[in-house]
Design a protein around this motif. Structure first.
Motif, mmCIF file in Angstrom:
data_model
loop_
_atom_site.group_PDB
_atom_site.id
_atom_site.type_symbol
_atom_site.label_atom_id
_atom_site.label_comp_id
_atom_site.label_asym_id
_atom_site.label_seq_id
_atom_site.Cartn_x
_atom_site.Cartn_y
_atom_site.Cartn_z
ATOM 1 N N TYR A 298 -9.119 -7.197 8.489
ATOM 2 C CA TYR A 298 -9.138 -7.365 9.945
ATOM 3 C C TYR A 298 -10.374 -6.732 10.567
ATOM 4 O O TYR A 298 -10.789 -5.653 10.157
ATOM 5 C CB TYR A 298 -7.894 -6.724 10.565
ATOM 6 N N LEU A 299 -10.951 -7.420 11.545
ATOM 7 C CA LEU A 299 -12.031 -6.831 12.336
ATOM 8 C C LEU A 299 -11.931 -7.328 13.769
ATOM 9 O O LEU A 299 -11.234 -8.294 14.068
ATOM 10 C CB LEU A 299 -13.398 -7.130 11.733
ATOM 11 N N ILE A 300 -12.631 -6.630 14.645
ATOM 12 C CA ILE A 300 -12.580 -6.951 16.062
ATOM 13 C C ILE A 300 -13.112 -8.358 16.306
ATOM 14 O O ILE A 300 -14.130 -8.752 15.760
ATOM 15 C CB ILE A 300 -13.433 -5.921 16.840
ATOM 16 N N TRP B 280 -19.824 -5.493 18.136
ATOM 17 C CA TRP B 280 -21.118 -6.146 18.009
ATOM 18 C C TRP B 280 -22.011 -5.367 17.057
ATOM 19 O O TRP B 280 -22.616 -5.914 16.142
ATOM 20 C CB TRP B 280 -21.770 -6.245 19.388
ATOM 21 N N ALA B 281 -22.065 -4.047 17.295
ATOM 22 C CA ALA B 281 -22.966 -3.218 16.506
ATOM 23 C C ALA B 281 -22.623 -3.287 15.015
ATOM 24 O O ALA B 281 -23.489 -3.218 14.160
ATOM 25 C CB ALA B 281 -22.899 -1.775 16.992
ATOM 26 N N ARG B 282 -21.319 -3.444 14.725
ATOM 27 C CA ARG B 282 -20.913 -3.420 13.314
ATOM 28 C C ARG B 282 -20.705 -4.793 12.733
ATOM 29 O O ARG B 282 -20.198 -4.936 11.624
ATOM 30 C CB ARG B 282 -19.620 -2.617 13.186
ATOM 31 N N ASN B 283 -21.058 -5.806 13.506
ATOM 32 C CA ASN B 283 -20.888 -7.163 12.992
ATOM 33 C C ASN B 283 -21.872 -7.414 11.858
ATOM 34 O O ASN B 283 -23.084 -7.371 12.033
ATOM 35 C CB ASN B 283 -21.116 -8.151 14.129
ATOM 36 N N LEU C 129 -12.606 1.268 15.905
ATOM 37 C CA LEU C 129 -13.235 2.537 15.562
ATOM 38 C C LEU C 129 -13.511 2.680 14.071
ATOM 39 O O LEU C 129 -14.246 3.573 13.664
ATOM 40 C CB LEU C 129 -12.359 3.702 16.041
ATOM 41 N N ALA C 130 -12.916 1.816 13.285
ATOM 42 C CA ALA C 130 -13.109 1.904 11.841
ATOM 43 C C ALA C 130 -14.552 1.572 11.475
ATOM 44 O O ALA C 130 -15.263 0.916 12.223
ATOM 45 C CB ALA C 130 -12.163 0.951 11.133
ATOM 46 N N GLU C 131 -14.953 2.036 10.309
ATOM 47 C CA GLU C 131 -16.320 1.801 9.867
ATOM 48 C C GLU C 131 -16.579 0.332 9.582
ATOM 49 O O GLU C 131 -17.635 -0.191 9.875
ATOM 50 C CB GLU C 131 -16.606 2.625 8.608
ATOM 51 N N GLY C 132 -15.591 -0.291 8.992
ATOM 52 C CA GLY C 132 -15.768 -1.702 8.642
ATOM 53 C C GLY C 132 -14.442 -2.422 8.723
ATOM 54 O O GLY C 132 -13.487 -1.904 9.285
ATOM 55 N N PRO C 133 -14.377 -3.632 8.184
ATOM 56 C CA PRO C 133 -13.130 -4.393 8.176
ATOM 57 C C PRO C 133 -12.024 -3.607 7.477
ATOM 58 O O PRO C 133 -12.287 -2.886 6.514
ATOM 59 C CB PRO C 133 -13.498 -5.631 7.354
ATOM 60 N N MET C 134 -10.785 -3.744 7.949
ATOM 61 C CA MET C 134 -9.680 -3.000 7.356
ATOM 62 C C MET C 134 -8.654 -3.945 6.754
ATOM 63 O O MET C 134 -8.317 -4.956 7.362
ATOM 64 C CB MET C 134 -8.975 -2.174 8.434
ATOM 65 N N ARG C 135 -8.139 -3.545 5.616
ATOM 66 C CA ARG C 135 -7.061 -4.336 5.038
ATOM 67 C C ARG C 135 -5.749 -3.956 5.694
ATOM 68 O O ARG C 135 -5.629 -2.883 6.299
ATOM 69 C CB ARG C 135 -6.973 -4.084 3.533
ATOM 70 N N PHE C 136 -4.790 -4.847 5.509
ATOM 71 C CA PHE C 136 -3.476 -4.614 6.095
ATOM 72 C C PHE C 136 -2.973 -3.208 5.780
ATOM 73 O O PHE C 136 -2.523 -2.473 6.654
ATOM 74 C CB PHE C 136 -2.491 -5.657 5.560
ATOM 75 N N THR C 137 -3.110 -2.829 4.523
ATOM 76 C CA THR C 137 -2.568 -1.545 4.086
ATOM 77 C C THR C 137 -3.292 -0.365 4.726
ATOM 78 O O THR C 137 -2.677 0.653 5.029
ATOM 79 C CB THR C 137 -2.654 -1.440 2.561
ATOM 80 N N ASP C 138 -4.608 -0.502 4.919
ATOM 81 C CA ASP C 138 -5.370 0.559 5.585
ATOM 82 C C ASP C 138 -4.787 0.817 6.967
ATOM 83 O O ASP C 138 -4.570 1.964 7.368
ATOM 84 C CB ASP C 138 -6.833 0.146 5.764
#
Lengths: 269, 269
Positions: free
Chosen positions: A75-77, B89-92, A33-42
């Motif tokens: 991290y990202l999906i 996918w959409a945010r890749n 659900l996050a806007e973009g990649p997240m760091r560990f701390t986020d």
DNA sequence: GAATTAGTTCCATTATTTGGAACAAAATTT
DNA sequence: AAATTTTGTTCCAAATAATGGAACTAATTC
């Protein structure tokens, strides 16, 4: 039934206790659900887990390919989800049965046709058929939108009986996406009463400004699954009159899909 | 299948140690890979878990929406995965950066353009741009194919150094999809040598009879991610000559995508 | 280069998963 | 329609995995 002394703990356990899995999926959701990649701390600040625990959980998700780590350690999906989902989509019987009907409806109307299923109080779009000039082709599939402000969503809700309907809209937040978005359960219930009478739903710029649609409900799998079809287009092209004209077509399409599903699955139960 | 000695089992356990999650994801895979919905007993016979254990595992997956149960009590992949995957996918970023380049390549060649990433020894298709008459529109996205018999796969493999390449193709089974499918590691390595010299790969009906393509490799994220672009079409229309003509375009597209990615991400590391 | 912040590893404690067996419900056969 | 087999569900002591605090290293920031 047993009355336990630690009633609080027991309650919580009964509500949702998929143990390890539940925590990990919650984490997946958080990252997705996050806007973009997240760091560990986020992630650490959003999940209320201790550092050590979180670190191991993330490592496991990464090891299984459900999450990925980019070169900055964020991290990202992971792509493995795409693979799993693509199979589930391709082999989804309901989608497959509906497809030819959606195409026909698209050809007749010339506008975009959607197929969505109701999940809780959300609609998840299962398929989309567009005309030629598609700008963002796949964007809608798998997308989730609130049921109360989409044609497909309201159509699907209208097929529920009052008790179940009340349940689903009990703790809904009526976020005003546009000036036409329904603003309360009362407004939604009134609209749904109309939809039940008519047999089809409208969305007149309730979710997105300038976008309108007509939708009809689909009940499948012995009312186990609620869904809807819709024809959607820009308000300047898709007038109120056109929506009215298309309504019978949309309802007919929904009915054909229901019939096909019933025949396919046998009339059991 | 699945005749393994205790020592092999122990090895596998040591290799992959994500505990609970690993087992659950394996189950997800099992159900996702099946032809259709599976009954409890079907799954029981394929997973070597005791009944009680399996039952609870499935219940947990269902509770989290990763699996669903149809009215006949059969298990199938849940729609929640579609939702998760669609967001990813959409945010890749890579996909988003590549998209305009893919469109341009599609317009110039008139044939279908694919973007795929290498994952182990498989290619997973991230995007696909087709001309008008698309019959099965989304089917390819998220699809996984063996790297050794696809243009994108071979192109991506060619960007690995010899050591890593050897690793990935170590325990590959060369299944002959068509009469042109490469049949051994030796043949694959020979082809990859050529690809490295030329800078692009061909697939001449190696995966599917009557389907050819040219593909070029993309390295991104500091060689952390390998991918490829391809132009694909039916052999009767896409002749050897045309593939040759398009090769420079495909390579140029791959290079543009790489450049855009590098600029976007900053030249770190 | 000292201080702060971010990320990783370790391990005794705690909680969850396991798997067998007993139980219940369907489907199948007699 | 009763008996039998197959299928699905529940339970609980034993085995296993997850937890979380602390100690540690690496990367940033001041």
């Amino acid at each position: 039934m047993e009355l336990s002394s630690d009633s609080e703990k027991a309650d919580r356990r009964r509500e949702r206790e998929t143990g390890t899995l539940g925590k990990l999926v919650a984490l997946l959701d958080l990252v997705a659900l996050a806007e973009g990649p997240m760091r560990f701390t986020d992630i650490l600040s959003l999940s209320d887990q201790p550092r050590g625990t979180l670190h191991r959980q993330l490592s496991h998700l990464v090891e299984e390919g459900l999450l990925e780590v980019d070169r900055d350690g964020r991290y990202l999906i992971g792509i493995r989800l795409l693979k799993l989902a693509s199979r589930s989509w391709a082999r989804n019987e309901f989608r497959a049965v509906a497809e030819p009907h959606l195409r026909r409806l698209q050809e007749v109307t010339g506008e975009t046709v959607h197929l969505g299923v109701l999940r809780g109080s959300e609609v998840i779009y299962l398929d989309k058929v567009e005309g030629r000039q598609s700008v963002r082709m796949y964007s809608q599939i798998g997308n989730a939108s609130p049921a109360y402000c989409t044609g497909v969503g309201k159509a699907a809700l209208s097929a529920l009986d009052d008790a179940k309907l009340a349940e689903r809209i009990a703790d809904l937040e009526f976020r005003p996406y546009t000036e036409h978005t329904l603003r309360s359960a009362a407004e939604l219930l009134a609209d749904i009463r109309d939809i039940r009478v008519r047999g089809y739903a409208f969305d007149r710029e309730e979710h997105e400004s300038g976008i309108c649609c007509v939708a009809a409900p689909i009940c499948s799998d012995g009312d186990h699954m609620l869904a809807g079809v819709s024809v959607t287009g820009p308000a300047y092209r898709v007038t109120s009159g056109k929506l009215q004209d298309w309504a019978p077509l949309v309802v007919a399409t929904a009915d054909s899909i229901m019939t096909d599903m019933r025949n396919r699955m046998g009339p059991k139960r």
